[in-house]
Design a protein around this motif. Structure first.
Motif, PDB file in Angstrom:
ATOM      1  N   THR A 137       0.821  -1.216   0.000  1.00  0.00           N
ATOM      2  CA  THR A 137       0.000   0.000   0.000  1.00  0.00           C
ATOM      3  C   THR A 137       0.853   1.262   0.000  1.00  0.00           C
ATOM      4  N   GLU A 138       2.109   1.140   0.418  1.00  0.00           N
ATOM      5  CA  GLU A 138       3.006   2.304   0.408  1.00  0.00           C
ATOM      6  C   GLU A 138       4.378   1.894  -0.090  1.00  0.00           C
ATOM      7  N   VAL A 139       4.886   2.631  -1.049  1.00  0.00           N
ATOM      8  CA  VAL A 139       6.257   2.425  -1.524  1.00  0.00           C
ATOM      9  C   VAL A 139       7.092   3.624  -1.081  1.00  0.00           C
ATOM     10  N   ILE A 140       8.105   3.343  -0.274  1.00  0.00           N
ATOM     11  CA  ILE A 140       9.010   4.389   0.205  1.00  0.00           C
ATOM     12  C   ILE A 140      10.247   4.375  -0.683  1.00  0.00           C
ATOM     13  N   LEU A 141      10.461   5.457  -1.415  1.00  0.00           N
ATOM     14  CA  LEU A 141      11.606   5.506  -2.323  1.00  0.00           C
ATOM     15  C   LEU A 141      12.805   6.051  -1.560  1.00  0.00           C
ATOM     16  N   ALA A 142      13.608   5.160  -1.010  1.00  0.00           N
ATOM     17  CA  ALA A 142      14.755   5.549  -0.180  1.00  0.00           C
ATOM     18  C   ALA A 142      16.023   5.518  -1.020  1.00  0.00           C
ATOM     19  N   LEU A 143      15.994   6.254  -2.118  1.00  0.00           N
ATOM     20  CA  LEU A 143      17.159   6.270  -3.012  1.00  0.00           C
ATOM     21  C   LEU A 143      18.099   7.398  -2.603  1.00  0.00           C
TER      22      LEU A 143
END
Ligand SMILES: [Zn+2]
Ligand SMILES: [Zn+2]
Lengths: 197, 197
Positions: A137-143
């Protein structure tokens, strides 16, 4: 010196490690020889074991000894949150901070026109598959806060827009900084203050 | 993560190498796992070999695989010149420069009142024995240009005064500098311009 052929070979291989040049490789090898039973022999043994057992998780790209890693098989981590990182080192940095309770997806790099790295090279198709199959439900883009890292984040955000909540790490990630250089507290703060894109 | 126990052990051992901290050890281990057949397996193999075969030369302290090293057994190197160095790394630096054709004596450190390092700890008795037994006519004190290095050089010079020609490396060794940091050309120049004490 023919009798030092194996020592020379060891120096040459050690010098291929990131962070070690020829001089520090020589120093390291002398140190290893001096600490034979405490360091050299145990290191050789564990290297054999890791060479025989280490593999990438087929689902997320994490490195471990199982086809599917502990995080991917743990039901506790199936909370609908998926944290996308460039590299296994970044996943490890996140885990050390202890702030994130969901699962990861390791891209294995960033998109790069210059180096001809496209989505297929980056485990992005697998990421898109995981959204429905793992009820994300949530994608955290930790790039990383680099140009390539942010380009990659935007590309993924475009692909997933409307499907999931998209967030990115916020406060605390310095401009041009790399995640793996940050201390645990900074990562924790950035994760807690994450913002919707 | 229990499945990464061996990988964690590998990181911990790698972090004990001089020049590598925890972060660079993690990077190195990920690099090793990625380059398993090119780097990790060969490194493990050669470490096993070196752990089984490496030893200090009983005569000079050089590191190799023989009880008495190639330099000590080579008649070509028995030219009456004996170069005294602190460390095996310094011997290797000298050999890379190719300028010195005699034999070596590795002290294994410097005299230090603070660390309670006396002549017995430093292979100095063995050095004194070698002067008559190997017909040494010149002792080159190639110690680092540090306070402890120079104190050690003076101590050895006092012991050998009147017995042999005593020289030290001259031109090119910077104040406070360590031999192993110098380029081959500097070492060559310093050796050629060596002066009698
Ligand atoms: Zn996994
Ligand atoms: Zn020797």
């Amino acid at each position: 010196m023919s009798s030092t052929k194996d020592i020379d070979a060891l120096i040459e291989l050690m010098a291929k490690l990131p962070g070690l040049g020829p001089r520090s490789a020589r120093r390291a090898v002398l140190h290893l020889i001096r600490k034979r039973s405490l360091l050299l022999t145990p290191l050789a043994d564990v290297m054999q074991t890791v060479a025989a057992t280490a593999r990438e998780c087929l689902n997320c790209g994490n490195v471990g000894t199982l086809d599917i890693c502990d995080i991917c098989t743990s039901e506790k981590r199936a909370n609908g949150e998926l944290c996308v990182v460039e590299d296994v080192a970044d996943l490890w940095a996140m885990e050390r901070s202890g702030v994130f309770k969901g699962r990861y997806h390791v891209l294995g790099g960033t998109l790069s026109a210059l180096d001809a790295v496209g989505p297929e090279e980056l485990r992005i198709p697998r990421l898109l598959d995981r959204i429905p199959s793992e009820n994300v439900t949530e994608v955290i883009l930790a790039l990383n806060a680099t140009i390539d890292g942010q380009t990659t984040a935007h590309y993924i955000a475009d692909q997933l827009e409307g499907e999931v909540r998209l967030t990115s790490l916020a406060q605390g990630v310095p401009i041009g900084g790399e995640l793996d250089y940050l201390d645990d507290g900074t990562i924790t703060a950035a994760m807690r203050a994450r913002k919707t894109l």
